[in-house]
Scaffold this active site. Structure first.
Site, PDB file in Angstrom:
ATOM      1  CB  CYS A 273      12.401 -13.342  -1.909  1.00  0.00           C
ATOM      2  SG  CYS A 273      11.233 -14.038  -0.706  1.00  0.00           S
TER       3      CYS A 273
ATOM      4  CB  CYS B 110       8.978 -10.967   1.607  1.00  0.00           C
ATOM      5  SG  CYS B 110      10.762 -10.996   1.621  1.00  0.00           S
TER       6      CYS B 110
ATOM      7  CB  CYS C 199       8.366 -15.433   0.865  1.00  0.00           C
ATOM      8  SG  CYS C 199       9.174 -14.645   2.262  1.00  0.00           S
TER       9      CYS C 199
ATOM     10  CE  LYS D 105      15.129 -16.391   4.625  1.00  0.00           C
ATOM     11  NZ  LYS D 105      14.801 -15.490   3.503  1.00  0.00           N
TER      12      LYS D 105
ATOM     13  NE  ARG E 101      11.419 -10.873   8.423  1.00  0.00           N
ATOM     14  CZ  ARG E 101      10.888 -11.944   8.970  1.00  0.00           C
ATOM     15  NH1 ARG E 101       9.980 -11.830   9.929  1.00  0.00           N
ATOM     16  NH2 ARG E 101      11.244 -13.145   8.562  1.00  0.00           N
TER      17      ARG E 101
ATOM     18  NE  ARG F 117       9.632 -13.625   5.695  1.00  0.00           N
ATOM     19  CZ  ARG F 117       8.837 -12.614   5.334  1.00  0.00           C
ATOM     20  NH1 ARG F 117       7.547 -12.833   5.095  1.00  0.00           N
ATOM     21  NH2 ARG F 117       9.318 -11.381   5.249  1.00  0.00           N
TER      22      ARG F 117
ATOM     23  CD  GLU G 162      14.228 -27.516   2.641  1.00  0.00           C
ATOM     24  OE1 GLU G 162      14.528 -27.282   1.457  1.00  0.00           O
ATOM     25  OE2 GLU G 162      13.084 -27.342   3.089  1.00  0.00           O
TER      26      GLU G 162
ATOM     27  CE  LYS H  50      18.534 -14.758   5.601  1.00  0.00           C
ATOM     28  NZ  LYS H  50      17.617 -14.246   4.631  1.00  0.00           N
TER      29      LYS H  50
ATOM     30  CE1 TYR I 295      22.855  -6.370   5.409  1.00  0.00           C
ATOM     31  CE2 TYR I 295      22.993  -8.106   7.073  1.00  0.00           C
ATOM     32  CZ  TYR I 295      22.341  -7.513   6.000  1.00  0.00           C
ATOM     33  OH  TYR I 295      21.186  -8.071   5.518  1.00  0.00           O
TER      34      TYR I 295
HETATM   35  C1  PBG Z   1      13.917 -12.522   1.999  1.00  0.00           C
HETATM   36  C2  PBG Z   1      15.155 -12.287   2.798  1.00  0.00           C
HETATM   37  C3  PBG Z   1      15.253 -12.011   4.164  1.00  0.00           C
HETATM   38  C4  PBG Z   1      16.615 -11.854   4.441  1.00  0.00           C
HETATM   39  C5  PBG Z   1      17.317 -12.043   3.255  1.00  0.00           C
HETATM   40  N1  PBG Z   1      16.388 -12.324   2.248  1.00  0.00           N
HETATM   41  C6  PBG Z   1      14.185 -11.782   5.177  1.00  0.00           C
HETATM   42  C7  PBG Z   1      13.258 -12.865   5.573  1.00  0.00           C
HETATM   43  O1  PBG Z   1      13.375 -14.022   5.168  1.00  0.00           O
HETATM   44  O2  PBG Z   1      12.349 -12.529   6.317  1.00  0.00           O
HETATM   45  C8  PBG Z   1      17.203 -11.545   5.786  1.00  0.00           C
HETATM   46  C9  PBG Z   1      18.609 -11.059   5.788  1.00  0.00           C
HETATM   47  C10 PBG Z   1      19.044 -10.438   7.063  1.00  0.00           C
HETATM   48  O3  PBG Z   1      18.372 -10.498   8.113  1.00  0.00           O
HETATM   49  O4  PBG Z   1      20.137  -9.835   7.064  1.00  0.00           O
HETATM   50  N2  PBG Z   1      13.892 -11.714   0.859  1.00  0.00           N
END
Ligand code: PBG
Length: 355
Positions: free
Chosen positions: A139, A141, A149, A226, A236, A248, A264, A279, A345
């Site tokens: 990605c 971002c 992104c 997502k 973040r 986003r 999707e 997600k 995590y």
């Molecule tokens: C984007 C990305 C995000 C997360 C994983 N990949 C952040 C977003 O979309 O803003 C979030 C993962 C998490 O909150 O644990 N690279």
């Protein structure tokens, strides 16, 4: 049938209930003791269900705990070998990498630099633990100075796309960058690439880029479904990838939509995704279940995201919940809903508790 009037506790304990069911169906028979419960348990958690996220930064001797994510750290490269070994020792087969670059710019050049932070991390982990499956998040971002992104529709008077608003995340220009990033991750030794930007066509673009560079054997784990979620807040902070303005919502999904999620997923399956992801996980267990049922051929991952983790840790630290019990319950719930793999995590703790 006569009903006894119960007047004392002894009456209660010695009487036969008047309400005995004629066919005597009693689900409690199979819950009598731990062995019996284990025999009829439908869902089993195992360490090889887990993918553990790692945040990597430049510098040396860095192990920075994330304030909102106790027990989760930003690591410098020199610390990664030891961390990878401790993950492998718990029988967790895979990690997913997020990098924080030295410098940010409008396109995110370090994202596809051969000595970029993620590329270095991949090499360090594969070197220390060759059998570890290294997944990379693909990605823009974390690498862009605006925190979005993708490449933005911006320019004084001469925006790349005249009919789209200032600051819009451009779709097709972003695809070129994503393909470049995925190829550079594969060159560094990544085993699986995982595009997370919800850019239309990202799987096809990355597939074409990989194939053109002799990485036809590298699978794509698509963040196919997502949602634009408030649960990414702590991430973040950890990955320093918050958008500097706006949100986003023009590319990530509306949390209210379920049918669109299947659309999707279908698109990404057609574009050649090898694994799908939903997600976040906990507010979207229905989406996990529907995706599992509609696309039974593909392995399905769910991302138990940072905000979900932070809530559990905060409540546990206050003594309001039993952390071990709650974590194993929620991970079991995600698996029961239909996920084969869980990015979490909690992976290291959970792997220890399962043992
Ligand atoms: C984007 C990305 C995000 C997360 C994983 N990949 C952040 C977003 O979309 O803003 C979030 C993962 C998490 O909150 O644990 N690279």
């Amino acid at each position: 049938m006569t009903m006894t009037r119960l007047t004392t506790e002894t009456d209660l304990l010695t009487s036969h209930s008047a309400f005995r069911t004629p066919n005597s169906i009693r689900p409690r028979r199979l819950r009598l003791n731990p062995a019996m419960r284990a025999m009829v348990r439908e869902t089993q958690l195992a360490p090889d269900d887990f993918i553990y996220p790692l945040f990597v930064v430049h510098g040396s001797h860095v192990q920075n705990e994330i304030g909102s994510m106790p027990g989760v750290y930003q690591w410098s490269i020199d610390n990664l070998a030891r961390e990878a070994e401790s993950i492998a020792k718990l029988n967790i087969p895979a990690v997913i990498l997020f990098g924080i670059p030295a410098e940010k710019d409008p396109v995110g050049l370090e994202n596809f630099a051969s000595d970029g932070i993620v590329q270095q991390a991949v090499r360090a982990i594969k070197n220390a633990v060759p059998e570890m499956v290294v997944v990379t998040d693909v990605c823009l971002c974390e690498y862009t100075d605006h925190g979005h992104c993708g490449v933005l529709n911006t320019g004084n008077g001469s925006r790349p796309h005249p009919h789209l608003p200032e600051g819009y995340v451009l779709n097709d220009q972003t695809l070129d960058v994503l393909a470049e990033v995925a190829v550079s991750h594969a060159e560094a030794g990544a085993d699986i690439v995982a595009p997370s930007g919800m850019i239309d066509g990202m799987v096809a673009a990355i597939r074409a880029g990989l194939d053109a560079n002799r990485f036809e054997h590298i699978p794509i784990l698509s963040y196919a479904i997502k949602y634009a979620s408030g649960f990414y807040g702590p991430f973040r902070e950890a990955a320093q990838g918050a958008p500097k303005f706006g949100d986003r919502k023009t590319h990530q999904m509306d949390p209210a939509n379920a049918r669109e999620a299947l659309r999707e997923a279908a698109l990404d399956v057609n574009e050649g995704a090898d694994l799908l992801m939903v997600k976040p996980a906990l507010p979207y267990l229905d989406i996990i279940r529907q995706t599992r049922d509609q696309f039974p051929q593909l392995p399905l991952a769910a991302y138990n995201v940072s905000g979900e983790y932070a809530m559990v840790k905060a409540a546990a630290r206050n003594g309001w919940i039993d952390e071990e019990r709650v974590v194993l319950e929620l991970l079991t719930g995600i698996k029961r809903a239909g996920a084969d793999l869980i990015i979490t995590y909690h992976a290291k703790d959970a792997a220890q508790w399962i043992k």
